[in-house]
Design an enzyme around this catalytic site. Structure first.
Site, PDB file in Angstrom:
ATOM      1  N   LYS A  54      -2.522  12.414  -9.197  1.00  0.00           N
ATOM      2  CA  LYS A  54      -3.814  13.679  -9.011  1.00  0.00           C
ATOM      3  C   LYS A  54      -2.429  14.616  -7.917  1.00  0.00           C
ATOM      4  O   LYS A  54      -2.647  15.346  -8.298  1.00  0.00           O
ATOM      5  CB  LYS A  54      -4.931  13.461  -8.990  1.00  0.00           C
ATOM      6  N   GLN A  98     -12.416  10.624  -3.983  1.00  0.00           N
ATOM      7  CA  GLN A  98     -11.986   9.637  -4.740  1.00  0.00           C
ATOM      8  C   GLN A  98     -12.993   8.165  -5.032  1.00  0.00           C
ATOM      9  O   GLN A  98     -13.619   7.690  -3.514  1.00  0.00           O
ATOM     10  CB  GLN A  98     -10.775   9.019  -4.179  1.00  0.00           C
ATOM     11  N   ASP A 121     -14.707  18.631  -8.611  1.00  0.00           N
ATOM     12  CA  ASP A 121     -15.007  17.624  -9.763  1.00  0.00           C
ATOM     13  C   ASP A 121     -16.229  17.696 -10.178  1.00  0.00           C
ATOM     14  O   ASP A 121     -16.949  16.783 -11.252  1.00  0.00           O
ATOM     15  CB  ASP A 121     -15.761  16.656  -8.574  1.00  0.00           C
TER      16      ASP A 121
END
Ligand code: NDP
Length: 350
Positions: A54, A98, A121
């Site tokens: 990412k 994460q 997210d």
């Protein structure tokens, strides 16, 4: 009939170049460079790999990224304190924690601590709630389902009045994908582990999104001729290999099959290891933790290939449009994350 392939790599490339232009324009107009903060708690190899990918993708489109790694022993308040610091940091427009977090940490509370203005997210309950409400739009939509919608758009799917079936109802994929389809006026059915007669339900679908995590579960006779089929699943299919051996776990005594590396395959090192699929931790045989059952520990060195939830070979003969695995939904997830980070920066700049 052979379905037309929906090329996730090409479409993700298009999204990335749109983001790169947007980043350039934002910088020229406002002096703002979008920034993404990534947070990893504990030593999780899979998480480190995802986050590295990412951050690399950010760099390629001109987004700054700020990596934060906390030790596995971090307390709930230490993790939440970092999130709050990032909420207040003007250079950060998106925060990505994460998952999974180490056992003992409350994921829901950590995600809820992220400012909804930086929830790239899209997992914050307020953003998810707005996604489900008529007439409301969240600032961020979860990346994978948003990527599925883009793939459908690019392949010419008609949403209004279409029968859409989503297989799976997880908070991160199935549920938001269903809500997105509903927002586009599809007639929606959501299936899960208790749904009866899945093949019959799926056969009604003009649009079928499979997100169950079961290797090649969707067969040709589950699919309506000409349907759009989006395969979110990423599953390891273990392949037999001449050097596969029956092994016995020294701690639990269970037998399992592992592939022993030989010199030609791994730089001369001979070792047997296990990957814990859930935590991403890798254990060498001699370091398998005390009391750890072999359940859930997958063979690290066995040959495998990635397959989706859809039996691609069969289904491509029936579907009109289909995503491959790999190369379908996977590349879209990171591309949408970049797009969300840019959106966060645009909202901050506007
Ligand atoms: P979850 O395990 O959280 O959810 C799976 C869903 O599928 C659940 O709703 C479950 O039902 C349902 N389900 C499981 N087994 C069956 C069955 N036999 N019949 C019907 N329904 C079933 O998975 P995720 O949503 O997180 O992920 C799904 C897949 O997508 C995985 O393969 C994952 O690796 C992949 N994925 C891919 C991403 C990408 O970037 N391409 C990103 C995220 C995930 P119930 O709710 O009743 O338990």
């Amino acid at each position: 009939m052979t379905a037309e392939l929906i090329d996730g790599v090409a479409i993700a490339g298009k999204v990335r170049s749109e983001v790169a232009s947007g980043v350039e324009k934002l910088l020229a107009d406002t002096g703002i460079t979008p920034g993404l903060a990534t947070v990893i708690v504990g030593e999780n190899i899979a998480s480190q790999t995802y986050v590295r990918a990412k951050r690399k993708a950010c760099a390629e489109v001109g987004i700054q990224s700020f990596g934060h790694e906390l030790p596995a022993a971090s307390t709930q308040s230490e993790v939440e304190m970092l999130v709050r610091q990032l909420n207040a940091d003007r250079n950060v427009h998106g925060i990505l924690v994460q998952l999974p977090l180490p056992d003992g940490l409350d994921e829901e509370a950590v995600l809820a601590a992220i400012s909804i203005q930086k929830d790239v997210d899209g997992f914050h309950p307020i953003n998810i709630g707005k996604l489900g409400m008529k007439g409301r739009d969240p600032l961020f939509v979860p990346c994978t389902p948003d990527g599925c919608m883009r793939l459908l758009e690019e392949s010419g799917a008609q949403f209004s009045g279409a029968n859409a079936v989503v297989l799976g109802r997880s908070n991160i994929v199935g549920l938001p994908a269903a809500m997105l389809l509903l927002k586009r006026d599809a007639t929606l059915t959501v299936c899960h582990s208790r749904t009866k007669d899945l093949p019959t339900v799926c056969r009604e679908a003009d649009i079928l999104i499979a997100a169950v995590g079961r290797s090649e579960m969707v067969k040709a006779d589950w699919v309506k001729r000409g349907a759009h089929v989006i395969d979110v699943g990423i599953n390891n299919k273990w392949l037999d290999h001449p050097s596969d051996r029956e092994m016995v776990c020294e701690i639990s005594g269970e037998t399992f099959t592992a592939h022993r590396q030989d010199e030609s395959e791994k730089g001369g090192r001979k070792r047997v290891g296990y990957l814990d699929e859930k935590s991403g931790s890798v254990y060498l045989r001699e370091y398998l933790p005390e009391g750890r059952s072999i359940d859930g520990l997958v063979k690290l060195f066995r040959r495998h290939k990635l397959v989706g939830d859809v039996d691609f070979e069969e289904v491509q003969e029936v579907a009109g449009y289909i995503t491959p695995v790999p190369g379908g939904v996977g590349p879209m997830t990171i591309a949408q994350l970049l797009s969300n980070t840019l959106r966060g920066a645009q909202a901050a700049g506007g």
